[in-house]
Design an enzyme around this catalytic site. Sequence first.
Site, PDB file in Angstrom:
ATOM      1  N   SER A  35     -10.217   0.120   7.145  1.00 14.32           N
ATOM      2  CA  SER A  35      -9.595   0.228   5.828  1.00 14.32           C
ATOM      3  C   SER A  35      -8.946  -1.052   5.304  1.00 14.32           C
ATOM      4  CB  SER A  35      -8.546   1.347   5.823  1.00 14.32           C
ATOM      5  OG  SER A  35      -9.161   2.593   5.667  1.00 14.32           O
ATOM      6  N   SER A  74      -9.862   2.215   2.815  1.00 12.10           N
ATOM      7  CA  SER A  74      -8.935   2.915   1.952  1.00 12.10           C
ATOM      8  C   SER A  74      -7.961   1.986   1.234  1.00 12.10           C
ATOM      9  CB  SER A  74      -8.124   3.929   2.766  1.00 12.10           C
ATOM     10  OG  SER A  74      -7.283   3.257   3.684  1.00 12.10           O
ATOM     11  N   LYS A 124       0.854  -1.194   0.000  1.00  9.53           N
ATOM     12  CA  LYS A 124       0.000   0.000   0.000  1.00  9.53           C
ATOM     13  C   LYS A 124       0.884   1.236   0.000  1.00  9.53           C
ATOM     14  CE  LYS A 124      -3.938   2.016   2.562  1.00  9.53           C
ATOM     15  NZ  LYS A 124      -4.801   1.890   3.766  1.00  9.53           N
TER      16      LYS A 124
END
Lengths: 503, 492
Positions: free
Chosen positions: B182, B158, B78
């Site tokens: 997330s 997210s 990420k």
Amino acid sequence: MPGPYTDGHAGTYIIEGRTGPWELVIGLEVHAQVTSRAKLFSGSATDFGSEPNSQVSFVDAAMPGMLPVLNGECVRQAVRTGLALGAQINRWSRFDRKNYFYADLPQGYQISQYQHPIVGEGEIEIELEDGTRHTVGIERIHLEQDAGKSIHDLSPVFSYVDLNRSGVALMEIVSKPDMRSPAEAAAYVASLRAILRAIGSCDGNMQEGSMRADVNVSVRRPGTKFGTRCEIKNVNSIRFIQQAIAYEARRQVAILEEGGTIRQETRLFDPDKGETRSLRSKEDAHDYRYFPEPDLLPLELTEDFIAQCKASLPELPGAKRARFEAELGLSPYLSGVLTADADSSRWFETLLAETADRQGKPQRDVAEKAANWMTGELFGALNRLDLAIAESPVTPAQGAELLALVADGTLSGPLAKQVFEIMLETREDPGVIAEERGLKQVSDTGALERTIGDVMAANPDKVADYRGGKDKLFGFFVGQVMKASGGKANPAVVNALLKKALG
Amino acid sequence: MTIFTDLTLLAMRDGLAARDFTARELVGAHVTAVEAARPLNAFIVETPEIALAAADAADAALANGSAGLLAGIPVGIKDLFCTKGVQTTAASAILKGFTPRYESTVTARLFDAGAAMLGKLNLDEFAMGSSNETSAFGPVISPWRALGSQAPLVPGGSSGGSSAAVAARLCAAATGTDTGGSIRQPAAFTGIAGIKPTYGRCSRWGIIAFASSLDQAGVMARTVADCALMLEAMAGYDPKDSTSLNAPVPAYAKALSGSLKGKRIGIPREYRMDGMDSAVDALWQQGIAWARDAGAEIVDVSLPHTGEALPTYYIVAPAEASSNLARYDGVRYGMRVAPDGGTLNDMYEATRAAGFGHEVKRRIMIGTYVLSAGYYDAYYLKAQKVRALIAQDFEHAWESCDLLLTPTAPTAAFGLGAKMADPIAMYLNDVFTVPASLAGLPAMSIPAGLDPDGLPLGLQIIGRPLDEQGVLNASYALEQAAGFVAAPTRWW
């Protein structure tokens, strides 16, 4: 906290205004850089005067994803400082973020202790020049990180930022509003500085910014409640603190006497003009949006840790001074001068130990001579040479040797002064100087008897007059013999030999 | 013939260990898959050269017996994790072009274990969002589509790049971060597994901060066992993060057990919300039955402050974010917009106006407001008190149960753009995940079924602090019971 006026302040400083007397109320927030090789939350070095931006870690520059880690040494020094001020040590304290934007504040917030400082109330004894002493309360001490430095004069269009100081550990030592004159504020800073230097938690170097003060000043009619205060930021010498307070007090009195009111505001002191000027008013004050620093756990201190901090404290200036008076028999004046800062007292104690050792006498018996020599001869010379005690060209051991040479008669007072001047220049040992330059006092009776014989032979009329009852001529013979020996004759020996020779 | 990209992480490990194939073959197949999947917009930066170099190193290590736990395993990172020498942006324009000179602790551990990074995965800007639509690099498109529809769906957020990449078989596993859901919500939206460990299990050092007291790194992978192995490699005490927990990390994968005998699983009654999606409710009931079949005792529990969790979260998280994001000021790195003749304040305003997206600005403003003098007590301080009550709810629950079972999200994935105009509707996505975040508890989402549109739904297991093993075991049991094998049909 408005309180009733109490007179406990000898030499109270009153401004006699057109409309009556005004009294000052002063409180200080002293920012003292913690002595530590690393910063408060990073491993970067803290040396003064390094190349700009050469002591900056990723944490100090607030790079993305960086986290603070509390430096245990800074905690230890804050606790030691609290203990030295007899203050409450808070077993639980917490860091908060103080949020504001500035170019030299990389995180956009300062990590500080707002609600829960590491040290609570304490006190400090101060002494004014007239010898009166009293106590100033300490409100709190908290740890916080310093900001970097913005430099505006290198370019007409850009400002530059040096982050070397960013993250350096500071103790903010907040006094109670207990001071009533510029002199009291000066004495407070001097005492505080002496304590910090004695325990080694701050080097107290005001020129390098290791210690600076925010000064809160208000005026009031004696005995009434506190007036509105103004804060003068970042004053960096004891003299400027006094000047700033005196100016600010006069400014406030002038406003009040014209029927005006004081605006609570932050002001700056301009040392060139000797004035304070407005920086921002209370209405423009930042809303710092304090909240608990989520990157750090609350700081919890164990009793063990506090005990270790306590055990590590040296004798404090106040205690040392009392001991000098009681145990060494020194006058309050000499004791005060010798304990005014850690370097001096350290130098004196080494000198005293060596002196006692060399002369085989108890310290008490040689203390006054050593103290007089140090505060007179040595301080005089250093003052002349503009050197600090730590930079003295003469070591305590050399000083002790010099005193010993005087004590055993090798050097007379005037010879000792000559030798000392040479020591200052050459850094050589006094014994070597006296030996090599022939500055030793002559106590050799054979040599002196010959000199006396010569003097008597050259002045037969005076010998006759003396023998005829003119006793006052004895001094003439002593002077002639000393002169003939080039000042090196031992006066005591000369006296004894002359008495014998003149009959 | 082995389709490398379909293998689980454990199968890849076994195949590499047996030398059935090389890491270069394995990673090479994934590099190709990543290139082919650009329509998903899952990656902000692709790093095939780094992945292949790691593969070669893994092959050498496998040959000489020095291979780490994840030698040659293709993973995605990420783009909230700082990676040394590789652009790291948090999907924000303000950090475009920013290349850290340091490696986050979590990625350093993964690389030390031999993992091969395929690239940096897209996300909501600064991890603020539940649909991966707030990224300055454009939205991530879910590999999933509803039955009979071509309409693009969100992958959740997210960690939407991570969920899309793992679901689309572009990598075996990916790192995620979870502040309010997330990891779990995007895992549920894309039919994969995702675990957020206990707050402090994984170091936050080098992870771009959103809300410091909530942020926690975790794993997204296709199976519970794969998550267990990745987590083992990532987790552990880090003296550089003062909030990291100094506790040993068990060998999760080895200890994995599908038996729930003797375990009491709590069903929090407050999670049954009015107007709940019937498919979600049905799956939850099914999950309860599976847990009971696996030997668990089902217990009815109450978490009375559940309703306050979302408002509490949307005070605490923006407050911390408003402060954490203050450093993006144009002075030292990242974007700088300096208007001619402007002041320092003008530069701040212009830089931050241009560099931050709409949602980030909204949260900075909310956070600044709730911390302001005069509002602090009413908002931030009160939210902290409620947060303590929410944590207390869980502590009470642990008196009567060992784990909690809930749905992960109130709905399946929704259409791109469907909720962008309504932030409250968007925030409601996190209603089931936020409480565990506020309490710092380990929680995992596993894919458990499909809704009538053929879209995946997840179940969430929440555990006691540091009981990742318990969470993984219960998830493993449900995974076996659910037998979820659905995968997105490739359209890209």
